[in-house]
Design a protein around this motif. Structure first.
Motif, PDB file in Angstrom:
ATOM      1  N   GLU A 286      -7.627   9.222   4.464  1.00 45.45           N
ATOM      2  CA  GLU A 286      -6.541   9.409   3.513  1.00 45.45           C
ATOM      3  C   GLU A 286      -5.806   8.116   3.163  1.00 45.45           C
ATOM      4  N   SER A 287      -5.797   7.134   4.081  1.00 49.51           N
ATOM      5  CA  SER A 287      -5.065   5.896   3.814  1.00 49.51           C
ATOM      6  C   SER A 287      -5.709   4.752   4.572  1.00 49.51           C
ATOM      7  N   TRP A 288      -5.410   3.521   4.133  1.00 51.15           N
ATOM      8  CA  TRP A 288      -5.971   2.340   4.782  1.00 51.15           C
ATOM      9  C   TRP A 288      -5.129   1.118   4.448  1.00 51.15           C
ATOM     10  N   LYS A 289      -5.342   0.068   5.228  1.00 49.02           N
ATOM     11  CA  LYS A 289      -4.731  -1.222   4.958  1.00 49.02           C
ATOM     12  C   LYS A 289      -5.710  -2.315   5.338  1.00 49.02           C
ATOM     13  N   VAL A 290      -5.499  -3.514   4.790  1.00 48.88           N
ATOM     14  CA  VAL A 290      -6.402  -4.629   5.044  1.00 48.88           C
ATOM     15  C   VAL A 290      -5.577  -5.860   5.395  1.00 48.88           C
ATOM     16  N   THR A 291      -5.940  -6.518   6.494  1.00 49.22           N
ATOM     17  CA  THR A 291      -5.262  -7.744   6.917  1.00 49.22           C
ATOM     18  C   THR A 291      -6.307  -8.852   7.111  1.00 49.22           C
ATOM     19  N   GLY A 292      -5.814 -10.070   7.334  1.00 43.66           N
ATOM     20  CA  GLY A 292      -6.710 -11.209   7.454  1.00 43.66           C
ATOM     21  C   GLY A 292      -6.670 -11.869   8.812  1.00 43.66           C
ATOM     22  N   ASP A 293      -7.851 -12.240   9.305  1.00 41.47           N
ATOM     23  CA  ASP A 293      -7.991 -13.081  10.499  1.00 41.47           C
ATOM     24  C   ASP A 293      -7.289 -12.534  11.737  1.00 41.47           C
ATOM     25  N   TYR A 294      -7.377 -11.225  11.958  1.00 38.33           N
ATOM     26  CA  TYR A 294      -6.855 -10.609  13.194  1.00 38.33           C
ATOM     27  C   TYR A 294      -5.357 -10.858  13.357  1.00 38.33           C
ATOM     28  N   THR A 295      -4.656 -10.782  12.231  1.00 37.19           N
ATOM     29  CA  THR A 295      -3.202 -10.908  12.211  1.00 37.19           C
ATOM     30  C   THR A 295      -2.640  -9.717  11.447  1.00 37.19           C
ATOM     31  N   ASP A 296      -1.326  -9.702  11.279  1.00 34.21           N
ATOM     32  CA  ASP A 296      -0.679  -8.678  10.452  1.00 34.21           C
ATOM     33  C   ASP A 296      -0.505  -9.152   9.015  1.00 34.21           C
ATOM     34  N   GLU A 297      -1.073 -10.302   8.687  1.00 34.51           N
ATOM     35  CA  GLU A 297      -0.922 -10.873   7.344  1.00 34.51           C
ATOM     36  C   GLU A 297      -1.813 -10.139   6.347  1.00 34.51           C
ATOM     37  N   SER A 298      -1.295  -9.931   5.124  1.00 33.73           N
ATOM     38  CA  SER A 298      -2.115  -9.355   4.073  1.00 33.73           C
ATOM     39  C   SER A 298      -3.266 -10.301   3.745  1.00 33.73           C
TER      40      SER A 298
END
Length: 247
Positions: free
Chosen positions: A220-232
């Motif tokens: 139902e939902s998802w998010k994507v971050t970069g390089d094993y951080t919380d950064e978008s």
């Protein structure tokens, strides 16, 4: 020892020597959830055994019997009790609900057809408890690097069983339409003996293709971050980390 076991042992040495942020990331993630964890493509236990060391209730699956045998040997040496079995991550079935399913180290890219990729997302969704998460990573294709370096053999020396071994690698695009590539690897001793050679086929899986897979999945939902951080995720990152949530 046959070439397959030599390959597994040698590649284990290569990966252990590499500096990656994914181990701490997945261990930290697994220790924050309430419930069991399942690692897809657990291999020889580079991450999985660290989950057990952190007292995580973790299971693992992998397609390679040799890799799982090596995992069990290392677990015994460390006094750990693994719960792992051989299975295809595109069509596995489990008898419990997991709070977290992970698929580290670009393993999703080894599924080269849409049917396999969709089957993976559906199998993981069915394995998750309500509120559970599916977290996996793939590399961000660096086309400048691919243009300059792919198609040419790269070589470095790896210390293996107290002897220097030449490790040769070559990646090349084999289908520009589907963006599939082959990665070839071989290890040769100082005496010229080839310990093993093998190749694997994978796909680049850029962001938009993964987004379409997520949109067509049951999640139902998802998010994507970069390089094993919380950064978008941005162009500055070399890894994209996807978190899909079953609500």
């Amino acid at each position: 020892m046959d070439s397959d076991r030599l390959r597994v042992e040698f590649m284990d040495t290569v990966y252990e020597a590499a500096s990656r942020d994914d181990v701490d990331y997945y261990v930290d993630l697994a220790t924050t959830v309430e419930g069991p964890v399942l690692e897809l493509g657990c291999g020889t236990g580079r991450i999985y055994l660290e989950l057990l060391e952190a007292s995580v209730d973790a299971d693992g699956i992998d397609l390679s019997a040799d890799s799982l045998a090596a995992l069990r040997e290392k677990a015994e040496q460390r006094g750990l009790e693994p719960s792992v079995w051989q299975a295809n991550m595109a069509e596995f079935i489990v008898d419990k609900e997991y709070a977290l399913v992970t698929c580290p180290f670009n393993a999703v890219q080894e599924l080269t057809t849409i049917e396999q990729q969709q089957a993976l997302f559906e199998s993981v969704y069915d394995a998750l408890a309500p509120g559970g998460k599916f977290v996996f990573d793939t590399f961000v294709p660096n086309f400048a690097y691919i243009t300059d370096m792919w198609g040419e053999w790269q070589q470095r020396t790896i210390e293996f069983r107290n002897e220097p071994v030449e490790f040769h690698t070559c990646s090349r695009i084999v289908d520009e339409v589907t963006q599939e590539y082959v990665s070839e690897k071989k290890a040769i001793t100082q005496d010229g003996e080839e310990l093993f050679s093998f190749q694997g086929r994978a796909t680049l899986l850029p962001y938009r293709e993964l987004e379409l897979l997520a949109r067509s999945s049951p999640f139902e939902s998802w998010k994507v971050t970069g390089d094993y951080t919380d950064e978008s995720l941005t162009n500055e990152h070399s890894a994209q980390v996807w978190t899909l949530i079953r609500t």
